[in-house]
Design an enzyme around this catalytic site. Structure first.
Site, PDB file in Angstrom:
ATOM      1  N   GLU A  85      35.371  32.738  32.308  1.00  0.00           N
ATOM      2  CA  GLU A  85      36.105  33.951  32.692  1.00  0.00           C
ATOM      3  C   GLU A  85      37.455  33.589  33.296  1.00  0.00           C
ATOM      4  O   GLU A  85      37.528  33.035  34.384  1.00  0.00           O
ATOM      5  CB  GLU A  85      35.310  34.772  33.723  1.00  0.00           C
ATOM      6  CG  GLU A  85      35.977  36.101  34.010  1.00  0.00           C
ATOM      7  CD  GLU A  85      35.536  36.782  35.299  1.00  0.00           C
ATOM      8  OE1 GLU A  85      35.590  38.016  35.347  1.00  0.00           O
ATOM      9  OE2 GLU A  85      35.169  36.090  36.261  1.00  0.00           O
ATOM     10  N   ASP A 108      31.787  32.249  35.951  1.00  0.00           N
ATOM     11  CA  ASP A 108      32.385  33.363  36.681  1.00  0.00           C
ATOM     12  C   ASP A 108      33.635  32.975  37.465  1.00  0.00           C
ATOM     13  O   ASP A 108      33.694  31.888  38.047  1.00  0.00           O
ATOM     14  CB  ASP A 108      31.316  33.875  37.673  1.00  0.00           C
ATOM     15  CG  ASP A 108      31.786  35.028  38.521  1.00  0.00           C
ATOM     16  OD1 ASP A 108      31.902  36.128  37.978  1.00  0.00           O
ATOM     17  OD2 ASP A 108      32.044  34.814  39.723  1.00  0.00           O
TER      18      ASP A 108
HETATM   19  C1  GLC Z   1      33.746  37.941  38.446  1.00  0.00           C
HETATM   20  C2  GLC Z   1      32.658  38.910  38.067  1.00  0.00           C
HETATM   21  C3  GLC Z   1      32.699  40.068  39.016  1.00  0.00           C
HETATM   22  C4  GLC Z   1      32.452  39.559  40.415  1.00  0.00           C
HETATM   23  C5  GLC Z   1      33.430  38.453  40.773  1.00  0.00           C
HETATM   24  C6  GLC Z   1      32.964  37.701  41.985  1.00  0.00           C
HETATM   25  O1  GLC Z   1      34.997  38.462  38.248  1.00  0.00           O
HETATM   26  O2  GLC Z   1      32.789  39.290  36.745  1.00  0.00           O
HETATM   27  O3  GLC Z   1      31.753  41.047  38.695  1.00  0.00           O
HETATM   28  O4  GLC Z   1      32.572  40.606  41.326  1.00  0.00           O
HETATM   29  O5  GLC Z   1      33.566  37.511  39.759  1.00  0.00           O
HETATM   30  O6  GLC Z   1      31.871  36.900  41.680  1.00  0.00           O
END
Ligand code: GLC
Ligand code: MG
Length: 591
Positions: free
Chosen positions: A314, A241
């Site tokens: 991500e 993440d």
């Molecule tokens: C990422 C997740 C999102 C979350 C953020 C903080 O972007 O996909 O849903 O709010 O991280 O953890």
């Protein structure tokens, strides 16, 4: 392929189909047969990944919230739609400020989702069905309720520097102000004052999501321990993440953090994009940390054997940065940094040209021998069907499943689920709650997090509760697994035939590719492999009828007869019919 170059005059039948008033074949997959043979790929390189948002997949205990037992009870469905690996959004102990992305205990399961035994059961059944389970790893921050943070607050030994603390600075009037002008993702300052420590802490997301300090080796080690712990439970890897914000620039020689420049892209001073975030995102140290996590996966593999454990990362970042996540000649990085181009580039509008741009931006930048992947939605974006236009649902699913590399489906995309309509009163996403009634819809992520639609019955079969944690999205009576499985044609059936084709086609798994935007509207993709089937994907993304000779405008080597394998929902052409690629009339999206 050459053997099939025979000149049957089947062409008129196509014109006839096009003549039907509301029929169209603006998105079809055609194949032409040949012999077979291809190189072997590792499982993740041709995988069909599927994202489950556990809170909204299946509720088993009637509290209106999805849970692990619910997921376990629906694993046959994943099997039925061909999922290779399911990625679960966070299931760990959390006060749920950001619905699990604020973790209070990285080693515990959130009780409303179930127990460790429930998790073991889920893994066991998934494995028995041949489905891999991937967990969300949230390394950037913990919840402020995490024990580590409580200890850090009290400056307990070993935890003093677990987070990014700073005294702040004094303004001209001698008043204490935050260390810098940095903004958090959910509006407002990225710094929060704590009386207990007489210091500010950094939070790139909500106030309750405290940024861990990756310049502290104890933190780095702790986070690797978490990875190993869950690998020991049998998971096949992790989706990582919020990687871009892992590291921020270091303090200067006076111990101060620099302010960020104003970006000029918005007047909204609380919006993170008000500033240029170059000093707090996409730092070089972050790439090295990803390489270190890959090492953890590979070491684990070497010691314990079994299938490759994967890292999906991500990153919403420019290609020059994202591509480094793959690793380089001397070191391995993430197996797959998520490719969000079909989301981000297509924000300018959906056309063959923007689709080409999105595909180009990945394929032309990706280092040799790496594996591509395609994402059209997730829990942070509006629903794909709502974003691209409901009529393009099949065209987009087809694209994701015919492009080279791995595919990623967010739960409900296979059904064509659309955005939920969530009032301000029902809004729970912190990204929206931190704004106000008049602008929350620009920020809210609730619409793509509504319960999964299984049936036309109560709560779409998601829960027996009188109220679900988010209301159901519209049209669940028609857009659901039951109805779509029993209809002659549906988004789900099209999705399943795509998956079947992909699983049986060496061309789709290993073949080369060639693609082109023909004019504004028509996007054509050819997948081919020496000695195997050739597969062509064609979609008309525009609103005009397009007639095209694919042989002269795209590829002179196409045979003059191909078979219609899969077509979009509103196409009335008969599957299995012959098509002459020299002259096809592609109807536009039906409005
Ligand atoms: C990422 C997740 C999102 C979350 C953020 C903080 O972007 O996909 O849903 O709010 O991280 O953890
Ligand atoms: Mg429940």
């Amino acid at each position: 392929m050459k053997s099939l170059l025979h000149s049957r005059n089947i062409f008129l039948s196509l014109l006839a189909v096009v003549l039907y008033a509301h029929s169209s074949c603006w998105a079809c997959t055609l194949t032409s047969k040949n012999a077979a043979q291809a190189e072997e790929k590792d499982w993740w390189q041709t995988a069909q990944f599927y994202q489950i948002y556990p809170r909204s997949f299946q509720d088993s205990d009637g509290d209106g919230i999805g849970d692990l037992k619910g997921i376990t009870s629906r694993l046959e469905y994943l099997k039925d739609i061909g999922v290779t690996a399911a990625w679960l959004s966070p299931i760990f102990k959390s006060p749920m400020v950001d619905f699990g992305y604020d973790i209070a205990d990285f080693y515990e399961i959130q009780s409303e989702y179930g127990t460790m035994d429930d998790f073991r059961e889920l893994i066991a059944k998934a494995n028995a069905l041949g489905i891999k389970i991937i967990l969300d790893f949230v390394p950037n921050h913990s919840s402020d309720e995490c024990e580590w943070f409580q200890k850090s607050l009290r400056r307990e030994r070993g935890y003093e520097d677990y987070y990014v603390w700073h005294d702040g600075k004094l303004d001209a009037d001698g008043k204490r102000i935050p260390p810098s002008n940095w903004l958090q993702a959910f509006r407002g300052s990225a710094w929060e004052w704590r009386e207990e420590r007489q210091q500010y802490y950094l939070h790139q997301f909500a106030v309750q999501q405290v940024d861990l300090n990756y310049r502290n080796p104890a933190v780095v080690e702790q986070m690797k321990r978490i990875l190993r712990y869950w690998l020991d439970q049998g998971v096949a890897g992790f989706r990582v993440d919020a990687v871009p914000v892992l590291f921020e620039v270091e303090t200067d020689e006076n111990g101060q953090y620099p302010d960020l420049e104003v970006s000029g892209t918005t007047d909204d001073k609380d919006d993170r994009t008000y500033l240029k975030n170059n000093l707090v995102e996409n730092r070089p140290e972050t790439i090295d940390m990803v390489y270190q996590w890959r090492q953890v996966m590979d070491d684990y593999q070497r010691i314990h054997g079994g299938d490759t454990r994967v890292l999906l990362i991500e990153t919403y970042a420019p290609p020059a940065y994202t591509m480094q996540m793959y690793g380089n000649r001397s070191v391995e990085g993430a197996h797959l940094p998520f490719n969000f181009n079909l989301i981000t580039v297509l924000k300018q509008g959906v056309s063959a040209t923007t689709v080409q741009e999105a595909v180009d931006e990945w394929m032309k930048n990706m280092p040799a021998k790496r594996t591509a992947n395609w994402v059209i939605g997730n829990h942070d974006q509006r629903r794909a069907a709502s974003r691209y236009g409901v009529q393009r649902t099949d065209a987009m699913n087809m694209l994701v499943l015919t492009l080279p590399g791995a595919s990623v489906t967010y739960q409900g995309e296979e059904l064509g689920m659309i955005d939920g309509e969530i009032s301000w009163e029902d809004t729970v996403d912190p990204a929206a709650c931190n704004s106000n009634k008049s602008i929350y819809e620009n920020f809210t992520r609730d619409p793509s997090r509504t319960p999964f639609q299984w049936t036309a019955g109560t709560n779409a079969g998601f829960s027996t509760a009188s109220k679900t944690w988010l209301p159901l999205a519209p049209q669940y009576q028609t857009l659901n697994v039951d109805v779509e499985n029993s209809s002659a044609r549906s988004h789900l059936k099209i999705y399943k035939s795509l998956v079947e084709l992909r699983k049986s086609s060496k061309t789709l798994q290993n073949g080369s590719y060639k693609y082109k935007a023909l004019a504004e509207d028509l996007f054509v993709l050819k997948r081919f492999l020496n000695g195997d089937d050739t597969i062509i994907y064609v979609a008309n993304f525009g609103d005009k009828t397009v007639t095209v000779d694919l042989q002269s405008e795209f590829d002179a080597t196409l045979p003059s007869t191909m078979t219609l394998k899969i077509s979009s929902l509103d196409s009335t052409k008969t599957l299995g019919s012959d098509i002459n690629p020299k002259s096809i009339i592609w109807l536009p999206v039906r409005r």
